[in-house]
Design a protein around this motif. Structure first.
Motif, PDB file in Angstrom:
ATOM      1  N   ASN A   5      48.692  41.073  -6.524  1.00 16.40           N
ATOM      2  CA  ASN A   5      50.072  41.109  -6.039  1.00 16.40           C
ATOM      3  C   ASN A   5      50.807  42.337  -6.568  1.00 16.40           C
ATOM      4  O   ASN A   5      51.595  42.966  -5.843  1.00 16.40           O
ATOM      5  N   GLU A   6      50.550  42.692  -7.824  1.00 19.08           N
ATOM      6  CA  GLU A   6      51.201  43.866  -8.407  1.00 19.08           C
ATOM      7  C   GLU A   6      50.713  45.152  -7.744  1.00 19.08           C
ATOM      8  O   GLU A   6      51.487  46.100  -7.567  1.00 19.08           O
ATOM      9  N   ILE A   7      49.446  45.197  -7.382  1.00 14.72           N
ATOM     10  CA  ILE A   7      48.915  46.368  -6.675  1.00 14.72           C
ATOM     11  C   ILE A   7      49.609  46.516  -5.320  1.00 14.72           C
ATOM     12  O   ILE A   7      49.968  47.624  -4.900  1.00 14.72           O
ATOM     13  N   LYS A   8      49.806  45.386  -4.649  1.00 12.63           N
ATOM     14  CA  LYS A   8      50.508  45.401  -3.361  1.00 12.63           C
ATOM     15  C   LYS A   8      51.936  45.904  -3.535  1.00 12.63           C
ATOM     16  O   LYS A   8      52.420  46.737  -2.752  1.00 12.63           O
ATOM     17  N   ARG A   9      52.609  45.418  -4.572  1.00 11.73           N
ATOM     18  CA  ARG A   9      53.986  45.842  -4.837  1.00 11.73           C
ATOM     19  C   ARG A   9      54.045  47.324  -5.208  1.00 11.73           C
ATOM     20  O   ARG A   9      54.986  48.037  -4.830  1.00 11.73           O
ATOM     21  N   LEU A  10      53.033  47.792  -5.942  1.00 14.03           N
ATOM     22  CA  LEU A  10      52.993  49.202  -6.322  1.00 14.03           C
ATOM     23  C   LEU A  10      52.881  50.093  -5.086  1.00 14.03           C
ATOM     24  O   LEU A  10      53.601  51.088  -4.952  1.00 14.03           O
ATOM     25  N   LYS A  11      51.990  49.729  -4.184  1.00 13.74           N
ATOM     26  CA  LYS A  11      51.828  50.530  -2.962  1.00 13.74           C
ATOM     27  C   LYS A  11      53.106  50.523  -2.135  1.00 13.74           C
ATOM     28  O   LYS A  11      53.545  51.575  -1.641  1.00 13.74           O
ATOM     29  N   GLN A  12      53.720  49.364  -1.998  1.00 13.90           N
ATOM     30  CA  GLN A  12      54.954  49.268  -1.223  1.00 13.90           C
ATOM     31  C   GLN A  12      56.063  50.109  -1.851  1.00 13.90           C
ATOM     32  O   GLN A  12      56.819  50.794  -1.149  1.00 13.90           O
ATOM     33  N   GLY A 147      51.200  64.265  -2.533  1.00 12.17           N
ATOM     34  CA  GLY A 147      51.923  63.004  -2.624  1.00 12.17           C
ATOM     35  C   GLY A 147      51.419  61.900  -1.728  1.00 12.17           C
ATOM     36  O   GLY A 147      52.178  60.995  -1.365  1.00 12.17           O
ATOM     37  N   ASN A 148      50.137  61.953  -1.376  1.00 16.25           N
ATOM     38  CA  ASN A 148      49.585  60.883  -0.540  1.00 16.25           C
ATOM     39  C   ASN A 148      48.432  60.138  -1.220  1.00 16.25           C
ATOM     40  O   ASN A 148      47.864  59.219  -0.650  1.00 16.25           O
ATOM     41  N   GLU A 149      48.103  60.543  -2.434  1.00 10.76           N
ATOM     42  CA  GLU A 149      47.029  59.885  -3.180  1.00 10.76           C
ATOM     43  C   GLU A 149      47.500  59.641  -4.613  1.00 10.76           C
ATOM     44  O   GLU A 149      47.978  60.556  -5.286  1.00 10.76           O
ATOM     45  N   TYR A 150      47.345  58.399  -5.065  1.00  6.84           N
ATOM     46  CA  TYR A 150      47.818  58.010  -6.390  1.00  6.84           C
ATOM     47  C   TYR A 150      46.752  57.190  -7.107  1.00  6.84           C
ATOM     48  O   TYR A 150      45.955  56.493  -6.473  1.00  6.84           O
ATOM     49  N   ILE A 151      46.768  57.286  -8.426  1.00 10.30           N
ATOM     50  CA  ILE A 151      45.871  56.462  -9.239  1.00 10.30           C
ATOM     51  C   ILE A 151      46.671  55.885 -10.401  1.00 10.30           C
ATOM     52  O   ILE A 151      47.402  56.609 -11.086  1.00 10.30           O
ATOM     53  N   TYR A 152      46.533  54.582 -10.595  1.00 11.41           N
ATOM     54  CA  TYR A 152      47.184  53.921 -11.725  1.00 11.41           C
ATOM     55  C   TYR A 152      46.139  53.654 -12.800  1.00 11.41           C
ATOM     56  O   TYR A 152      45.116  53.010 -12.556  1.00 11.41           O
ATOM     57  N   CYS A 153      46.413  54.163 -14.002  1.00 11.51           N
ATOM     58  CA  CYS A 153      45.517  53.964 -15.143  1.00 11.51           C
ATOM     59  C   CYS A 153      46.270  53.243 -16.253  1.00 11.51           C
ATOM     60  O   CYS A 153      47.448  53.529 -16.499  1.00 11.51           O
ATOM     61  N   GLU A 154      45.580  52.347 -16.924  1.00  9.24           N
ATOM     62  CA  GLU A 154      46.198  51.607 -18.027  1.00  9.24           C
ATOM     63  C   GLU A 154      45.244  51.593 -19.219  1.00  9.24           C
ATOM     64  O   GLU A 154      44.057  51.309 -19.073  1.00  9.24           O
ATOM     65  N   ILE A 214      45.405  54.322  -4.822  1.00 12.11           N
ATOM     66  CA  ILE A 214      46.280  53.998  -3.697  1.00 12.11           C
ATOM     67  C   ILE A 214      46.464  55.229  -2.816  1.00 12.11           C
ATOM     68  O   ILE A 214      46.875  56.292  -3.298  1.00 12.11           O
ATOM     69  N   ASN A 215      46.151  55.078  -1.549  1.00 14.27           N
ATOM     70  CA  ASN A 215      46.351  56.146  -0.574  1.00 14.27           C
ATOM     71  C   ASN A 215      47.409  55.705   0.432  1.00 14.27           C
ATOM     72  O   ASN A 215      47.398  54.553   0.883  1.00 14.27           O
ATOM     73  N   ILE A 216      48.308  56.606   0.763  1.00 12.48           N
ATOM     74  CA  ILE A 216      49.387  56.266   1.689  1.00 12.48           C
ATOM     75  C   ILE A 216      49.555  57.356   2.744  1.00 12.48           C
ATOM     76  O   ILE A 216      49.088  58.483   2.576  1.00 12.48           O
ATOM     77  N   GLU A 217      50.224  56.982   3.819  1.00 13.35           N
ATOM     78  CA  GLU A 217      50.690  57.957   4.793  1.00 13.35           C
ATOM     79  C   GLU A 217      52.081  58.384   4.337  1.00 13.35           C
ATOM     80  O   GLU A 217      52.990  57.560   4.255  1.00 13.35           O
ATOM     81  N   ARG A 218      52.232  59.639   4.010  1.00 13.83           N
ATOM     82  CA  ARG A 218      53.517  60.115   3.482  1.00 13.83           C
ATOM     83  C   ARG A 218      54.493  60.348   4.639  1.00 13.83           C
ATOM     84  O   ARG A 218      54.379  61.319   5.385  1.00 13.83           O
ATOM     85  N   THR A 219      55.442  59.435   4.774  1.00 14.06           N
ATOM     86  CA  THR A 219      56.436  59.522   5.841  1.00 14.06           C
ATOM     87  C   THR A 219      57.827  59.593   5.231  1.00 14.06           C
ATOM     88  O   THR A 219      58.185  58.762   4.390  1.00 14.06           O
ATOM     89  N   ARG A 220      58.601  60.589   5.644  1.00 13.92           N
ATOM     90  CA  ARG A 220      59.945  60.783   5.104  1.00 13.92           C
ATOM     91  C   ARG A 220      60.988  60.318   6.120  1.00 13.92           C
ATOM     92  O   ARG A 220      60.895  60.609   7.318  1.00 13.92           O
TER      93      ARG A 220
END
Length: 239
Positions: A5-12, A147-154, A214-220
């Protein structure tokens, strides 16, 4: 690490943030705000003041604290090593306070290294106590310039053992003289670098296999649409 759920929230949250035409990229407070949203932790208005404490986010119920960083890298492959600033460590001016009287930049590297680790450990332990943290982590958002590719590390965050480090000055390849950086290595891997001119301490981390990608479509958003949408949302929230 993050739950599903947190991964989903992070992407959103990332999609919503980069959609804003008034935000260039996710860094500093923007990352703090996103992380608080992901973890469902209350967030204070930065206009009320921001602390210089180690943990940028704290869950007081679970006594978990996260030190947050965001970095832009060219290589987001698993196994890639990256460095980032963790502290301004003016160990020379604080030598007596740290228990190293007479310490100078010409002191033996091992002695300088011991002072560096003492400086870091004191900050970590002090802030754990001040912020009520028992479960300590370092959470880093890595991103590409597009700004279309992200990685979360902990990573777990704990005091360092000075006996495991071997310290040596970097060598200038052109002059063959000792450089400005003092490297602390564990085995054959450089873990810390302290630069005497800026008094900054850098830490090395490796992108782990379990990192969240996390990969996204960067839309402004169009600025007109953005402003109108925000004003409507504010009116609804305040009504």
């Amino acid at each position: 690490m993050l739950t599903e759920n947190e991964i989903k929230r992070l992407k959103q949250a990332i999609i919503a943030t980069v959609a804003s035409p008034v935000i260039g990229s996710i860094e500093d407070y923007a990352w703090e705000a996103i992380f608080h949203y992901v973890k469902d932790i209350s967030l204070t208005d930065p206009a009320l003041g921001r602390s210089k404490l180690l943990y940028d986010a704290v869950n007081i119920v679970t006594q978990t604290g996260w030190s947050l960083k965001s970095l832009q890298l060219n290589n987001l492959k698993v196994g890639n090593t990256f460095f980032f600033v963790i502290q301004r460590a003016d160990i020379i001016s604080k030598a007596d306070q740290l228990g190293f009287p007479g310490l100078t930049e010409l002191s033996p590297p091992q002695e300088l290294g011991a002072a560096i680790i003492q400086h870091w450990n004191e900050k970590l332990i002090t802030n754990q106590s001040l912020q009520g943290v028992k479960n300590s982590y370092e959470s880093i958002l890595l991103k590409t310039i597009k700004g279309n590719e992200y990685i979360y590390c902990e990573y777990p965050l704990y005091p360092l053992d000075p006996t495991t480090f071997n310290w040596a000055w970097t060598v200038n390849k052109k002059t063959s003289k000792s450089g400005a950086g003092l490297q602390g290595s564990v085995g054959d891997k450089v873990e810390l670098v302290w630069y005497k001119n800026q008094k900054q301490l850098f830490k090395a981390r490796i992108i782990p296999p379990e990192a969240v990608r996390i990969n996204i479509e960067r839309t402004r958003l169009n600025p007109e649409i953005y402003v109108k949408t925000i004003l409507v949302a504010l009116q609804a929230q305040n009504s």
